[in-house]
Design an enzyme around this catalytic site. Structure first.
Site, short mmCIF file in Angstrom:
data_model
loop_
_atom_site.label_atom_id
_atom_site.label_comp_id
_atom_site.label_asym_id
_atom_site.label_seq_id
_atom_site.Cartn_x
_atom_site.Cartn_y
_atom_site.Cartn_z
N GLU A 109 0.94 -1.33 -0.07
CA GLU A 109 0.05 -0.11 -0.03
C GLU A 109 0.83 1.25 0.01
O GLU A 109 0.62 2.05 0.86
CB GLU A 109 -1.06 0.01 1.26
CG GLU A 109 -1.75 -1.22 1.09
CD GLU A 109 -2.92 -1.14 2.21
OE1 GLU A 109 -2.49 -0.52 3.29
OE2 GLU A 109 -4.20 -1.56 1.96
N ASP B 218 -8.64 -8.89 4.10
CA ASP B 218 -8.18 -7.87 4.95
C ASP B 218 -9.18 -7.67 6.08
O ASP B 218 -9.91 -6.85 6.01
CB ASP B 218 -8.15 -6.39 4.34
CG ASP B 218 -7.58 -5.31 5.06
OD1 ASP B 218 -7.15 -5.54 6.28
OD2 ASP B 218 -7.46 -4.27 4.42
N GLU C 153 -12.21 -2.23 12.43
CA GLU C 153 -12.56 -1.48 11.39
C GLU C 153 -13.64 -1.76 10.48
O GLU C 153 -14.21 -0.77 9.65
CB GLU C 153 -11.11 -1.72 10.60
CG GLU C 153 -10.81 -0.91 9.23
CD GLU C 153 -9.78 -1.23 8.52
OE1 GLU C 153 -8.76 -1.73 9.28
OE2 GLU C 153 -9.72 -0.68 7.13
C1 BDP Z 1 -6.15 -1.97 6.22
C2 BDP Z 1 -6.33 -0.76 6.68
C3 BDP Z 1 -5.23 0.10 6.65
C4 BDP Z 1 -4.15 -0.53 7.25
C5 BDP Z 1 -3.95 -1.62 6.32
C6 BDP Z 1 -2.77 -2.59 7.10
O1 BDP Z 1 -7.65 -0.27 6.13
O2 BDP Z 1 -5.61 1.41 7.53
O3 BDP Z 1 -3.06 0.35 7.02
O4 BDP Z 1 -4.80 -2.69 6.55
O5 BDP Z 1 -2.97 -3.38 7.71
O6 BDP Z 1 -7.06 -2.85 6.83
O7 BDP Z 1 -1.30 -2.20 6.65
#
Ligand code: BDP
Length: 686
Positions: free
Chosen positions: A272, A345, A373
């Site tokens: 990401e 996720d 989340e």
């Molecule tokens: C996702 C989240 C994000 C996190 C990412 C992670 O939306 O905010 O940075 O995972 O785990 O679930 O790196």
């Protein structure tokens, strides 16, 4: 209603009104540690240290056993015990380490308070490291935090000094963790800020570490891979570059000089948008090993995350496995690959990540998310232990029948130098720490499962409810029947209820936009990457719905071991709760229930809404047993949850109905919202 009945109700109402105010208001700050001891105890221990002093103090303040009893705390080397393990007897705790003694004390006190038997037992933790991951930013905000700002960091750089207030809060935090066996805390966000490794921030980390240490809680940091170039003045952060290697060695030395028991680093790399070794054409192993070598002399570890996916066309659920499997066996023994429970996720329900059990020559640790989340933030009552239990008990078949995720990660199946488990924290500055009083149960449950991955969610709920809600003098049969039983039932159903009203039957990632709260199966702006948008995941069309991950689709099923791979691959044997995860399924496909997929989907959403409505009734009925403050707080949250559940149901059914073109079964309550309005409102919020 007869006059008689009316009478009965008004008398009951009167009793209710009289009792509730007698229960003193509780703001939730004391968590599950609100009980005071009931008698005196003699504590005998030949040694002293800050940790042992805490153990003695806890015993004296929390003792609820025989008044005047003597308890011996014995430090003695015993091969049957792991570092934090202990031997428990009614009047004796024996351990190899001071932290073992402290955990023994908490176990003993908990059993006294919950009425569990105390017999001679040897108790060892399932995992060596049981760690909270705080996604806290140095400016005090928390990524995916729903309980206020950070307990560690404040907005201004000038406020890095440690105050008495900080110390009190961190002590309470450390104590809560120790009481459930949590022994590590990563203090900053995985989307790490390079500042964290600069002297003023490290000084504050030292301040935190000093407070957490006596409770056996080690500190760790998330680090930015490009720190050498960002704050070190180097031209590169290439992990094979000698200057970069030296930079990390020096940095690690600087850290251990002020924090001698520092735990190590957590790294989100090439994920990401975060920098990583691939920016320099190196592998994850090159990057992780370079840091591991720097930490090795001090006993530190690297937790290297496997949460990676690129913009390629490959099914997002397959990518982590694709990237990490070829590296199996290439990591140092102080590297642990940290893998999220599911391949996508933290969705309400996912199958386990196929990396579990598959990486046989590498230490692997599970990462679960305590902060909700994708499960209603701090508004919805969702007890997560059933989800984690389901995950830990999943059979990977990687080393024969019974190679569960739990056994593949705790050292039972593979010999790992280090074992660990991480949970993304739900803690903030809110008075009750977690925003929702019931969200405390998820912090509690994570600790208990990390300590003993064979515990059932039921037992954990039972303990937590007793510790959190039972008041002295509560008559036990009455309290058990009218409070414990219904509240436990509500908790145990709550995760499945959330799955039902949000994403039943294997649906996933259909929430709206980036705040990950409400429904948004329609959400797909042209400029957003496809694998962040719900249509990428649900693939609804006139023929059906669901992601085809079978052999004729993305073939993600092949990443699982037989016989699971074949079971998942066949639409007729794939478990209904994962159907749309693995199969693009025709709307009129007949399920084992005898219903078509469309009808089943309607029933699931409707059931979810009804379940939350039932939680409201359950909660209203227990009013006499809980103080008015907590009662009202939770009642209000349940109202919001009910409204939200209704919105989820209406949004998803009306949206998918555009494709199924089938009627909502007539015995189901009709939607009360219009799809157009829901979409309009959703867009307005952005
Ligand atoms: C996702 C989240 C994000 C996190 C990412 C992670 O939306 O905010 O940075 O995972 O785990 O679930 O790196």
């Amino acid at each position: 209603m007869t006059a008689n009945k009316n009478m009965k109700y008004s008398v009951l109402g009167l009793i209710l009104m009289c009792i509730s105010p007698l229960l003193h208001a509780e703001d939730g700050h004391s968590l599950w540690l609100r009980n005071k001891g009931k008698g005196s105890v003699n504590v005998v221990c030949s040694k002293n240290s800050p940790t042992l002093a805490l153990a003695k103090q806890e015993l004296r303040e929390g003792w609820s056993g025989n008044a005047g009893a003597t308890v011996n705390l014995i430090l003695k080397t015993d091969k049957a015990l792991k570092a934090d393990g202990f031997k428990l007897k009614e009047n004796q705790i024996q351990a190899n380490t001071e932290s073992g003694i402290l955990y023994g004390v908490y176990e003993l006190l908990r059993r006294q308070q919950t009425g569990e038997v105390i017999k001679e037992e040897t108790i060892n933790p399932s995992y060596e490291r049981r760690i909270l991951n705080h996604w806290d930013n140095p400016n005090g905000t928390i990524e995916r935090g729903y309980a206020g700002r950070s307990i560690f960091w404040r907005p201004s750089k000038d406020s890095l000094g440690v105050t008495e207030k900080d110390k009190t809060l961190w002590t309470e935090y450390a104590r809560a963790n120790a009481s459930v066996g949590i022994n590590g805390a990563v203090l900053d966000n995985v989307n790490a800020d390079q500042k964290m490794l600069t002297a003023p921030y490290l000084e504050r980390v030292k301040g935190i570490a000093d407070i957490l240490r006596p409770y056996g809680v080690k500190t760790y940091l998330s680090v930015k891979f490009s720190s050498p170039s960002m704050i070190g003045g180097l031209k590169t952060s290439d992990p094979l570059n000698p200057e970069v290697i030296k930079w990390w060695k020096d940095k690690v030395k600087e850290i251990y000089k002020i924090i001698p028991d520092f735990g190590g680093f957590l790294v989100k790399a090439n994920s990401e948008g975060q920098p990583g070794p691939q920016d320099y054409k190196r592998t994850h192993a090159d990057g992780a090993n370079m840091m591991a070598d720097a930490l090795k002399p001090y006993g530190g570890i690297v937790m290297w995350r496997a949460f990676v996916y690129s913009t390629s066309d490959e099914d997002r659920a397959k990518q982590a496995y694709g990237e990490f499997m070829p590296l199996d066996g290439q990591f140092r023994d102080n590297v642990i690959i940290q893998v999220k429970n599911g391949p996508v996720d933290f969705q309400p329900r996912e199958p386990f990540s196929p990396l579990f059990g598959a990486m046989k020559k590498t230490s692997v640790m599970p990462e679960v998310q305590i902060t909700q989340e994708y499960l209603g933030h701090s508004t919805h009552l969702v007890y997560l232990a059933p989800m984690w239990e389901e995950f830990l008990k999943s059979d990977t078949y990687q080393a024969g029948v019974g190679s569960t995720v739990a056994r593949c990660t705790d050292g039972s199946v593979y010999s790992q130098k280090h074992t660990a488990i991480a949970g993304v924290s739900n803690i903030g500055l809110d008075t009750n720490w977690c925003g929702h009083d019931f969200a405390q149960s998820n912090w509690y449950a994570f600790g208990r499962l990390a300590w003993d991955n064979k515990l059932t969610s039921e037992q954990i709920a039972d303990e937590w409810i007793k510790l959190t809600f039972r008041n002295e003098g509560a008559e036990s049969a009455d309290w058990n029947n009218n409070f414990l039983k219904p509240v436990k039932e509500m908790m145990l159903l709550s995760r499945e209820a959330a799955v039902n009203y949000m994403m039943p039957l294997g649906l996933h990632h259909i929430m709206s936009a980036n705040e990950h709260y409400g429904p948004g199966p329609w959400w797909a702006p042209a400029r957003t990457r496809k694998d962040w948008t719900p249509p990428y995941f649900h693939k609804a069309d006139l023929t059906g719905v669901g992601f085809d991950r079978s052999k004729t689709g993305s073939n993600a099923v092949s990443q699982y071991h037989e016989p699971l791979a074949s079971q998942l691959n066949d639409i007729n044997t794939c478990p209904a709760e994962l159907l749309l995860w693995f199969h693009h399924t025709p709307w009129n496909f007949k399920l084992k229930t005898g219903r078509t997929l469309w009808d089943e989907m309607c029933y699931k959403y409707d059931t979810g809404v009804k379940q939350v409505r039932q939680f409201q009734k359950t909660w209203d009925k227990i009013e006499p047993y809980v103080d008015a403050d907590r009662f009202t707080r939770i009642q209000n949250k349940l109202r919001a949850q009910s409204q939200n559940a209704q919105v989820w149901k209406d949004a998803c059914l009306l949206y998918f109905q555009q494709f199924s073109k089938m009627p909502i079964p007539y015995d189901i309550e009709r939607p009360v919202n219009n799809l157009d309005d829901l979409i309009k409102n959703d867009m307005k919020r952005r």
